[in-house]
Enzyme design. Sequence first.
Site, PDB file in Angstrom:
ATOM      1  N   LYS A 152       1.407  -2.927   2.769  1.00  0.00           N
ATOM      2  CA  LYS A 152       1.145  -2.963   0.820  1.00  0.00           C
ATOM      3  C   LYS A 152       2.153  -2.597   0.711  1.00  0.00           C
ATOM      4  CE  LYS A 152      -4.301  -3.716   0.815  1.00  0.00           C
ATOM      5  NZ  LYS A 152      -5.590  -2.571   1.151  1.00  0.00           N
ATOM      6  N   ASP A 179      -7.122  -4.740  -5.302  1.00  0.00           N
ATOM      7  CA  ASP A 179      -7.977  -3.246  -4.440  1.00  0.00           C
ATOM      8  C   ASP A 179      -8.887  -3.087  -5.937  1.00  0.00           C
ATOM      9  OD1 ASP A 179      -8.114  -4.446  -1.832  1.00  0.00           O
ATOM     10  OD2 ASP A 179      -6.058  -2.675  -1.516  1.00  0.00           O
TER      11      ASP A 179
END
Length: 274
Positions: free
Chosen positions: A64, A100
């Site tokens: 990420k 997220d």
Amino acid sequence: MRAAVLGSPIEHSLSPFLHRAAYAAMGLDGWRYDAFEVGEDRLPAFLAALDGPWAGLSLTMPLKRAVLPLLDSVSELAVEVGGANTVIFRDGGAHGDNTDVYGIEQALAEAGVPAPRSALVLGGGATAASALAALRNLGLGEATLAVREPARAGETLAVAERLGVALRVERLDKLDALLDVDLVVSTLPGRAADEHAVRLARVPALFDVVYSPWPTAAALAVRQAGGTVVGGFAMLLHQAVRQVELMTGRTGVPVEAMRAAGEAELSRRSAPAG
């Protein structure tokens, strides 16, 4: 059209089950979604080698943060949290985003957890950064972070500064003195929060990002004490819903079909062998 999830390890990812269920329910017969074992060292070459009709990628550990310098553009939110879990291919470029944060917000809302007036985040990785962003979006201007080594929390402190959240960093072994809060978000891996289950039982709400095995001892302790528990599967589900929206360009993503597919796979994995 193709999409995939990348990470290492990747074999236990639920993303293929969630995304494929969405494609099936949406009638996207020409779409496929795969999983690839890709570490940080292989990520640049993997992206460079992509050809054909790719819609997007889902990224998990440890990619990420590593993906950010490899992208043509990055959303403001992904910049703030220092990580993109989603890559969208459009207009000849690769664009990073973060779903997220949306997943956390939706998971809390689905469980009926009100906007907290105070919060404690356990752990200091990429998910903790997204949790701080979600708390900021819910109106919280300050929070506490509990980690094993406060000296290593520099990256999360930088995230909090970009978000405009005043962050106090404490040692995890001082947890007893930190639990007078409305919400605890545990981003600790595996069952690491379970050693604190007895202590955590007194908090009114716990969001444990673990989804397998579930429930964790920490979640059980809070639930048995009458508190509200939110599990990691809800976060995973809703961040995937947003990814499907971004990758397909469509709204009306079939949340319940995705939920059923994910729960069925989790049940299959937890069933006794033989």
